[in-house]
Design an enzyme around this catalytic site. Structure first.
Site, mmCIF file in Angstrom:
data_model
loop_
_atom_site.group_PDB
_atom_site.id
_atom_site.type_symbol
_atom_site.label_atom_id
_atom_site.label_comp_id
_atom_site.label_asym_id
_atom_site.label_seq_id
_atom_site.Cartn_x
_atom_site.Cartn_y
_atom_site.Cartn_z
ATOM 1 N N TRP A 54 -84.607 -2.137 18.936
ATOM 2 C CA TRP A 54 -85.934 -2.184 18.317
ATOM 3 C C TRP A 54 -85.793 -1.842 16.830
ATOM 4 O O TRP A 54 -84.936 -1.062 16.429
ATOM 5 C CB TRP A 54 -86.910 -1.243 19.022
ATOM 6 C CG TRP A 54 -86.453 0.185 19.172
ATOM 7 C CD1 TRP A 54 -85.785 0.718 20.230
ATOM 8 C CD2 TRP A 54 -86.640 1.259 18.235
ATOM 9 N NE1 TRP A 54 -85.520 2.057 20.021
ATOM 10 C CE2 TRP A 54 -86.048 2.412 18.797
ATOM 11 C CE3 TRP A 54 -87.249 1.359 16.984
ATOM 12 C CZ2 TRP A 54 -86.045 3.647 18.152
ATOM 13 C CZ3 TRP A 54 -87.249 2.584 16.326
ATOM 14 C CH2 TRP A 54 -86.653 3.715 16.920
ATOM 15 N N GLU A 65 -73.602 -5.816 17.196
ATOM 16 C CA GLU A 65 -72.235 -5.858 16.669
ATOM 17 C C GLU A 65 -71.985 -4.864 15.551
ATOM 18 O O GLU A 65 -70.837 -4.607 15.186
ATOM 19 C CB GLU A 65 -71.901 -7.276 16.194
ATOM 20 C CG GLU A 65 -72.773 -7.796 15.056
ATOM 21 C CD GLU A 65 -73.964 -8.592 15.559
ATOM 22 O OE1 GLU A 65 -74.465 -9.443 14.802
ATOM 23 O OE2 GLU A 65 -74.403 -8.348 16.709
ATOM 24 N N LYS A 77 -72.279 0.543 11.151
ATOM 25 C CA LYS A 77 -72.087 -0.034 9.817
ATOM 26 C C LYS A 77 -73.367 -0.718 9.344
ATOM 27 O O LYS A 77 -74.076 -1.358 10.134
ATOM 28 C CB LYS A 77 -70.940 -1.045 9.845
ATOM 29 C CG LYS A 77 -70.687 -1.746 8.514
ATOM 30 C CD LYS A 77 -69.574 -2.774 8.619
ATOM 31 C CE LYS A 77 -68.223 -2.091 8.746
ATOM 32 N NZ LYS A 77 -67.115 -3.079 8.613
ATOM 33 N N ALA A 78 -73.653 -0.583 8.040
ATOM 34 C CA ALA A 78 -74.740 -1.317 7.402
ATOM 35 C C ALA A 78 -74.134 -2.439 6.566
ATOM 36 O O ALA A 78 -73.300 -2.187 5.695
ATOM 37 C CB ALA A 78 -75.570 -0.395 6.528
ATOM 38 N N GLU A 131 -89.813 14.195 20.197
ATOM 39 C CA GLU A 131 -88.695 13.839 19.310
ATOM 40 C C GLU A 131 -88.153 15.080 18.616
ATOM 41 O O GLU A 131 -88.925 15.908 18.106
ATOM 42 C CB GLU A 131 -89.171 12.827 18.262
ATOM 43 C CG GLU A 131 -88.121 12.465 17.215
ATOM 44 C CD GLU A 131 -88.636 11.473 16.185
ATOM 45 O OE1 GLU A 131 -88.072 11.436 15.073
ATOM 46 O OE2 GLU A 131 -89.600 10.732 16.480
ATOM 47 N N GLU A 136 -81.221 13.923 9.468
ATOM 48 C CA GLU A 136 -81.510 12.652 8.815
ATOM 49 C C GLU A 136 -80.864 12.756 7.429
ATOM 50 O O GLU A 136 -81.519 13.042 6.443
ATOM 51 C CB GLU A 136 -83.012 12.393 8.732
ATOM 52 C CG GLU A 136 -83.645 12.102 10.077
ATOM 53 C CD GLU A 136 -85.129 11.801 9.995
ATOM 54 O OE1 GLU A 136 -85.606 10.960 10.780
ATOM 55 O OE2 GLU A 136 -85.812 12.424 9.151
#
Length: 518
Positions: A54, A65, A77-78, A131, A136
């Site tokens: 999502w 992937e 990975k970005a 949550e 972060e």
């Protein structure tokens, strides 16, 4: 497989992990949760994790992937792609869930891009969720408005019910760690650091960083949900995140990847190490040459059957756990699997082993006294059914549920084993012996004092269980004696002092005496 070039590095990592685990409250102990622990031995188990895809808002695009288990790490990975959702990334989530009281920690090195590298716990959606955000982390904010982010954990909680949000943040800065703590003043992308959370109860949450308390929050409402563990990497054009990622950074493989070395999770359970387990055997009342046997080892759905009775057969030894109100669970000795009757109740429904859980009523059995020293084991959540051994007795004869009847001899069991005494109960027996002027013992211990061996005389039954306790009630030794071994016990390994010796005979009764070890 990861390879450590220096053994010292492995030692430092191990010590950091041990330090990070908080001291459990009195009477409790930490028990590892294997479903939420991974990567510790250099490899991850992909079967424990899923990749829910999502999306956050633009420009984030989740893709399976972009999360890989490789070189002994979880790597997210970005990368740069086209269109409005040009920030291609991923998310990894645990299949298993957990609730307080628990502690989890993960060793993480963040990507050095303007994005949130997260380790968090969640269950629910935008309008209804529990949550806990452990971190972060953003080591490279692009907005120029968050100068402390390279050292700030950004820990918080959200509790949302029908769109009504309760939240509290604690932005612990690692530069405030005590002197000498690993990671003090180190940016998130420069070294691996261990982040964790102790979810204490329905409201109280304590965060940890490299073995030190690192901020805490208190929920305005009770947490009610079991939560999943999650890691993900994402960006947003917002000052609260630190600004949008720079596109060119996504083409740089040396900085665009969040790396997770391992995760470890524990839950709190009662610590009964100060008590003596009540280990019992259960012989079939009308075929007492056969006992309930759990087979070799233990596994969910493993058959339980009758087998020729043998007090030394560990497969026939069961730890009797008091669940209150006259109900007990029976855990196979040296395992964490209990006698389980399955859901509901029906004639012929098999009784098998299943992982022990305190509140699983399929594993709760009421001991109903049917006379003659025999008991029927009645299923708690299906009281019309009891454990039945079938007609007669034979090796490999299955156990099953059958309609409860005090007159059904196939449901009658003879119990034998130790006396289910805690340390305090043992110490009470010591006190009773100390205060008694004339004691009519069922047995005699000699020599007393003794240096190497003691002999027990006066036992009339063929087989007896002997347990030796120290004066604190801690079990030091246990043996089975019979007429063939002359009732001699080697006590040479005991430290000098006074001990309580308990002799339990086949009728279930125990007698006590003291002896002195020189």
């Amino acid at each position: 497989m990861k390879k450590m070039k220096l053994s010292l590095l492995l030692i430092v990592i191990t010590l950091t992990s041990v330090i990070a685990q908080p001291t459990p409250p009195a009477g409790k102990k930490w028990v590892a949760v294997t479903q939420l622990t991974d990567g510790v031995n250099g490899e991850w188990t992909p079967g424990k994790w899923i990749k829910p895809l999502w999306n956050y808002g633009e420009p984030v695009q989740m893709a399976a992937e972009n999360a890989q288990f490789t070189n002994g790490e979880l790597r997210i990975k970005a990368t740069l792609t086209g269109g409005a959702r040009w920030f291609k990334t991923s998310r990894v989530q645990s299949k298993a869930q957990i609730k307080y009281p628990m502690y989890t920690e993960s060793r993480i090195k963040t990507a050095h891009i303007s994005a949130y590298n997260t380790f968090w716990m969640n269950n629910g959606d935008i309008n209804n969720r529990d949550e806990i955000d452990i971190i972060e982390n953003n080591s490279k904010p692009s907005c120029g408005c968050q100068p402390n982010f390279p050292w700030t954990m950004n820990s918080q909680y959200f509790h949302v019910v029908n769109g009504d949000t309760k939240r509290m943040a604690d932005n612990f800065d690692n530069r405030n760690l005590p002197d000498g703590t690993p990671g003090k003043g180190v940016k998130w992308n420069e070294e691996f650091q261990v982040v964790g959370v102790w979810w204490k109860d329905a409201k109280n949450i304590q965060f940890y960083l490299n073995g030190q308390p690192a901020g805490k929050v208190v929920s305005a409402r009770d947490f009610t949900r079991n939560l999943n563990l999650i890691w993900d990497l994402w960006t947003n054009d917002a000052s609260w995140l630190g600004g949008l990622a720079i596109k060119s950074d996504l083409n740089n493989n040396s900085i665009n990847t969040m790396r997770v070395d391992w995760v470890k999770t524990w839950k709190l359970e009662d610590d009964n190490s100060g008590a003596v387990d009540n280990v019992v055997t259960m012989r079939k009342g009308n075929a007492n040459g056969f006992s309930i046997d759990g087979n070799n080892g233990s596994a969910n759905n493993q058959n339980v059957y009758l087998w020729a009775s043998n007090n030394n057969n560990v497969n026939q030894q069961w730890v009797e756990i008091n669940r209150g109100n006259g109900f007990y669970s029976y855990k196979k000795k040296n395992t964490n699997h209990c006698l389980d009757g399955g859901n509901g109740g029906a004639n012929g429904q098999n009784v098998k082993l299943w992982s022990c859980t305190n509140n699983n009523q399929n594993q709760h059995w009421k001991k109903v006294n049917v006379g003659g020293g025999k008991f029927r084991l009645e299923k708690r959540n299906a009281s019309g059914f009891s454990i039945d051994g079938g007609n007669g007795g034979a090796n490999l004869q299955n156990l099953f549920l059958w309609a409860s009847s005090n007159n059904n001899a196939n449901q009658q069991w003879l119990f034998s084993g130790n006396s289910s005494k805690s340390s305090n109960a043992i110490k009470s027996n010591i006190k009773d012996i100390d205060n008694a002027k004339d004691i009519d013992l069922d047995f005699v211990v000699h020599p007393n004092p003794a240096s190497n061996k003691i002999t027990i005389e006066g036992i009339v039954t063929d087989t007896s269980e002997v347990i030796i306790y120290d004066l604190m009630g801690v079990q030091k030794q246990k043996v089975i004696i019979n007429s063939k071994n002359a009732n001699n016990i080697d006590v040479s390994t005991l430290a000098t002092g006074v001990y309580l010796i308990s002799v339990k005979q086949e009728n279930g009764e125990s007698s006590f005496a003291k002896f002195i070890k020189n």
